[in-house]
Design a protein around this motif. Structure first.
Motif, mmCIF file in Angstrom:
data_model
loop_
_atom_site.group_PDB
_atom_site.id
_atom_site.type_symbol
_atom_site.label_atom_id
_atom_site.label_comp_id
_atom_site.label_asym_id
_atom_site.label_seq_id
_atom_site.Cartn_x
_atom_site.Cartn_y
_atom_site.Cartn_z
ATOM 1 N N LEU A 173 0.839 -1.201 0.000
ATOM 2 C CA LEU A 173 0.000 0.000 0.000
ATOM 3 C C LEU A 173 0.870 1.245 0.000
ATOM 4 N N PRO A 174 0.392 2.330 -0.611
ATOM 5 C CA PRO A 174 1.155 3.587 -0.549
ATOM 6 C C PRO A 174 0.913 4.303 0.779
ATOM 7 N N PHE A 175 1.998 4.652 1.468
ATOM 8 C CA PHE A 175 1.907 5.424 2.701
ATOM 9 C C PHE A 175 2.427 6.822 2.390
ATOM 10 N N CYS A 176 1.524 7.737 2.144
ATOM 11 C CA CYS A 176 1.945 9.066 1.699
ATOM 12 C C CYS A 176 1.417 10.182 2.602
ATOM 13 N N ILE A 192 -2.947 0.092 8.322
ATOM 14 C CA ILE A 192 -3.953 0.313 7.285
ATOM 15 C C ILE A 192 -4.564 1.712 7.420
ATOM 16 N N LYS A 193 -4.683 2.200 8.645
ATOM 17 C CA LYS A 193 -5.203 3.549 8.865
ATOM 18 C C LYS A 193 -4.321 4.614 8.208
ATOM 19 N N LEU A 194 -3.008 4.352 8.143
ATOM 20 C CA LEU A 194 -2.077 5.329 7.571
ATOM 21 C C LEU A 194 -2.010 5.277 6.048
ATOM 22 N N ALA A 195 -2.516 4.198 5.460
ATOM 23 C CA ALA A 195 -2.385 4.008 4.011
ATOM 24 C C ALA A 195 -3.256 4.990 3.234
ATOM 25 N N CYS A 196 -2.779 5.354 2.067
ATOM 26 C CA CYS A 196 -3.535 6.229 1.176
ATOM 27 C C CYS A 196 -4.424 5.376 0.266
ATOM 28 N N GLY A 197 -5.497 5.954 -0.203
ATOM 29 C CA GLY A 197 -6.353 5.266 -1.182
ATOM 30 C C GLY A 197 -7.294 4.260 -0.539
#
Length: 317
Positions: A173-176, A192-197
């Motif tokens: 997952l992208p973490f941005c 998962i809370k920090l992931a984008c999209g």
């Protein structure tokens, strides 16, 4: 200080290359006290479970399948707690809470693999008690040494491919956005809370894996104990019933502590997750269960107490 972000050459958002484990940073005035408490807990886990491993190896009375699995379980508890507690101690001592992307992925992968092993090993221990109580005449033939080794190896290895895959999926997952993990170790829900999209697919996979590795072993254990209790109640001797219940009660306590907290953590909807609740529940299955395991199995087991006394007397002589 090295930046925890890296610019993507194609798009403007910054990608996280390291994380910060917030842990117990919301309690700044008791960091030293927490370090002392967690250090004592870690030492007690190592010593308590280590003693169980030693006595089940050296005492001839404890050379039975039940204690073979107990030794495996104590070994697992030492490994399991060593994935998280040393990192907590370092963070509390140095106040440096940063963890690299690879370090976070490695910690989560080992945590998930050992967690899956614990679920299966608790199910194996329930099966051992089921055969011993419900089919005692055939117990030596069914649960022989070869079967014990196969069940133990299966419990240790079965979760590895799936949990490696789940770790790769989460870290693909992208973490941005923020790189601050509001937890004391790298676990799936806060990451998962920090992931984008869109993370709905990942959440579904977490739910499916939790069903396979948490709920199915728990239902197997529950079914085993329904049959065990039914068999015990049919025994004519009150002493026999008491002894049978005694051999099972320790395992039931550990199962309820571990599966209860793990089920609530991984099978709750995302909307019901809160950082404080997740931390409290995680403390139960990552620290409390390994800490109480030696006490539960030794204080409620006369054979273990006798073996401990023999070992301590040898050391003092």
């Amino acid at each position: 200080m090295q930046s925890n972000y890296a610019y993507n050459t194609i798009s403007s958002p910054m990608l996280v290359v390291a994380f910060v484990l917030m842990g117990f940073s919301d309690l700044p005035n008791i960091q030293g006290f927490l370090f002392g408490i967690f250090f004592l807990i870690y030492m007690s886990i190592l010593i308590g479970n280590g003693l169980i491993i030693i006595i089940t190896r050296v005492d001839s009375v404890l050379q039975t399948p039940m204690y073979f699995f107990l030794a495996n379980f104590s070994t697992l508890e030492i490994c399991y707690v060593s994935v998280t507690l040393p990192r907590i101690l370092v963070n509390l001592w140095t106040q440096d809470r940063s963890i690299s992307w690879l370090g976070c992925a490695t910690q989560m992968c080992f945590f998930l693999m050992l967690g899956a092993t614990e679920c299966f090993l608790l199910a194996v221990m329930a099966y051992d008690r089921y055969v011993a109580i419900c089919n005692p005449l055939h117990y030596p033939l069914i649960v022989n040494h070869k079967m014990c080794v196969q069940l133990a190896v299966g419990a240790w290895l079965s979760g590895i491919p799936v949990q490696i895959g789940q770790t790769c999926q989460v870290f693909s997952l992208p973490f941005c956005g923020s790189n601050q993990i509001n937890h004391f170790f790298c676990d799936i829900p806060p990451l998962i809370k920090l992931a984008c999209g869109d993370t709905s697919l990942n959440e579904m996979c977490v739910f499916v894996v939790a069903i396979l590795f948490v709920m199915i072993p728990f239902l197997f254990i529950l079914g085993s104990y329904v049959k065990i209790i039914s068999t015990i109640l049919k025994l004519s001797s009150a002493r026999g019933r008491s002894k049978a219940f005694s051999t099972c009660s320790s395992h039931i306590i550990v199962v309820l502590l571990f599966f209860g907290s793990a089920t609530i953590t991984y099978l709750r909807p995302k909307s019901n997750h809160s950082a404080r609740t997740d931390k409290m529940l995680s403390l139960f299955y990552t620290i409390v269960t390994p800490m109480f395991n030696p006490l539960i199995y030794s204080l409620r087991n006369k054979d273990v107490i006798t073996a401990l006394k023999k070992l301590l007397l040898k050391k003092t002589v």
